[in-house]
Design a protein around this motif. Structure first.
Motif, PDB file in Angstrom:
ATOM      1  N   ALA A 178     -20.815  45.370  -2.004  1.00 38.27           N
ATOM      2  CA  ALA A 178     -20.678  43.914  -1.929  1.00 38.27           C
ATOM      3  C   ALA A 178     -19.215  43.498  -1.958  1.00 38.27           C
ATOM      4  CB  ALA A 178     -21.444  43.261  -3.076  1.00 38.27           C
ATOM      5  N   GLU A 179     -18.420  44.127  -2.824  1.00 32.09           N
ATOM      6  CA  GLU A 179     -17.001  43.770  -2.920  1.00 32.09           C
ATOM      7  C   GLU A 179     -16.238  44.188  -1.665  1.00 32.09           C
ATOM      8  OE1 GLU A 179     -15.510  41.893  -4.991  1.00 32.09           O
ATOM      9  OE2 GLU A 179     -17.154  41.675  -6.418  1.00 32.09           O
ATOM     10  N   VAL A 180     -16.529  45.363  -1.145  1.00 32.10           N
ATOM     11  CA  VAL A 180     -15.842  45.832   0.061  1.00 32.10           C
ATOM     12  C   VAL A 180     -16.188  44.948   1.250  1.00 32.10           C
ATOM     13  CG1 VAL A 180     -15.703  47.720   1.731  1.00 32.10           C
ATOM     14  CG2 VAL A 180     -15.583  48.211  -0.725  1.00 32.10           C
ATOM     15  N   ALA A 181     -17.461  44.594   1.372  1.00 35.83           N
ATOM     16  CA  ALA A 181     -17.896  43.768   2.492  1.00 35.83           C
ATOM     17  C   ALA A 181     -17.228  42.393   2.476  1.00 35.83           C
ATOM     18  CB  ALA A 181     -19.413  43.616   2.477  1.00 35.83           C
ATOM     19  N   ALA A 182     -16.880  41.912   1.276  1.00 33.20           N
ATOM     20  CA  ALA A 182     -16.252  40.597   1.148  1.00 33.20           C
ATOM     21  C   ALA A 182     -14.740  40.649   1.319  1.00 33.20           C
ATOM     22  CB  ALA A 182     -16.590  39.990  -0.214  1.00 33.20           C
ATOM     23  N   ALA A 183     -14.173  41.847   1.413  1.00 33.98           N
ATOM     24  CA  ALA A 183     -12.716  42.013   1.480  1.00 33.98           C
ATOM     25  C   ALA A 183     -12.250  42.176   2.921  1.00 33.98           C
ATOM     26  CB  ALA A 183     -12.285  43.225   0.656  1.00 33.98           C
ATOM     27  N   ASP A 184     -11.011  41.769   3.167  1.00 26.23           N
ATOM     28  CA  ASP A 184     -10.391  42.013   4.465  1.00 26.23           C
ATOM     29  C   ASP A 184      -9.794  43.410   4.539  1.00 26.23           C
ATOM     30  OD1 ASP A 184     -10.555  39.299   5.815  1.00 26.23           O
ATOM     31  OD2 ASP A 184      -9.582  38.755   3.936  1.00 26.23           O
TER      32      ASP A 184
END
Length: 249
Positions: free
Chosen positions: A114-120
């Motif tokens: 979830a955190e990676v998917a939300a990051a650029d």
């Protein structure tokens, strides 16, 4: 950008490779930093100063006196604090407009995804291979660019994996190539500027990716020899037998 931001980031804006459009991309970016130790210290300091809009800081460790020799985002006064809280105090003093999201526990695969998917962009600044492999797999799955660094003794490694390109190799291709082992600074030592050099290069590569500065060095392994103060680079190829990205897995 408002007038205060135009003044604050004027030295970036003067660069034709950045200009207003590049700085606006920095301000709009969400960057995930995994590990607030020797690598994460310069990464977080420079990205915060550069005007990244949001930094997500992940580390489950506490500041120890032995960290201060190289982990420059921490202070004697923060010994015993969670590293993310210690770092956040310094970062807020540098740039109060940078949004900080603090995660004080180790992320499981679902949370990490979830955190990676939300990051650029993701910056891997951790110190163990299990986490690196998991971060690599999740970044490849979500097609999120990954900037990975490592340092121990007087040696450092830097590599960018731009997973927006399906042909790029991944960290597990590199792991099999180098036959690396789980080395830690606590067991083997490290010269303090070496982690700073690798971390600064990680921050630079993140900004280059965000602003589109120069060619992407994705798939090239940079090896730094602190004893000689020399860099050399190796081209990485996708390993068909790689358990993560190989065509024969």
């Amino acid at each position: 950008m408002n007038d205060d931001q135009l003044l604050r980031y004027s030295r970036h804006i003067l660069l034709p490779q950045v200009d207003v459009s590049g700085q606006e991309r920095f301000l709009a970016a969400r960057v995930l930093i995994i590990g607030l130790g020797g690598l994460g210290s310069p990464v977080s300091l420079y990205l915060c100063a550069a005007g990244i809009g949001e930094l997500v800081l992940v580390d489950d460790d506490l500041v120890d006196a032995s960290n201060l020799q190289r982990q420059v985002v921490h202070r004697e006064s923060t010994i015993g604090l969670a590293k993310v809280d210690s770092a956040a105090g310094q970062l807020r003093d540098i740039n109060s407009e940078c949004k900080l999201t603090l995660i004080r526990h180790r992320l499981d695969e679902q949370q990490l995804t979830a955190e990676v998917a939300a990051a650029d962009i993701v910056l891997d600044c951790c110190d163990n291979f299990g986490t690196r492999q998991l971060v690599n797999r999740v970044c490849r799955q979500t097609q999120t660019p990954l900037v990975s660094g490592a340092a121990v003794r007087m040696e450092g490694q830097l590599v960018v994996f731009d997973f927006r390109d399906p042909a790029v190799a991944c960290y597990e291709c590199l792991y099999q190539l180098t036959g690396d082992e789980d080395l830690s600074c606590a067991q083997n030592g490290v010269l303090s500027p070496v982690v700073g050099i690798i971390g600064c290069h990680q921050a630079l590569e993140a900004l280059r990716l965000l602003a589109g500065i120069g060619p992407v060095i994705s798939g090239r392994l940079g090896l730094f020899d602190g004893g000689r103060n020399e860099w050399r680079y190796l081209n990485l190829r996708k390993d068909p037998e790689c358990p993560c990205c190989g065509s024969r897995k």
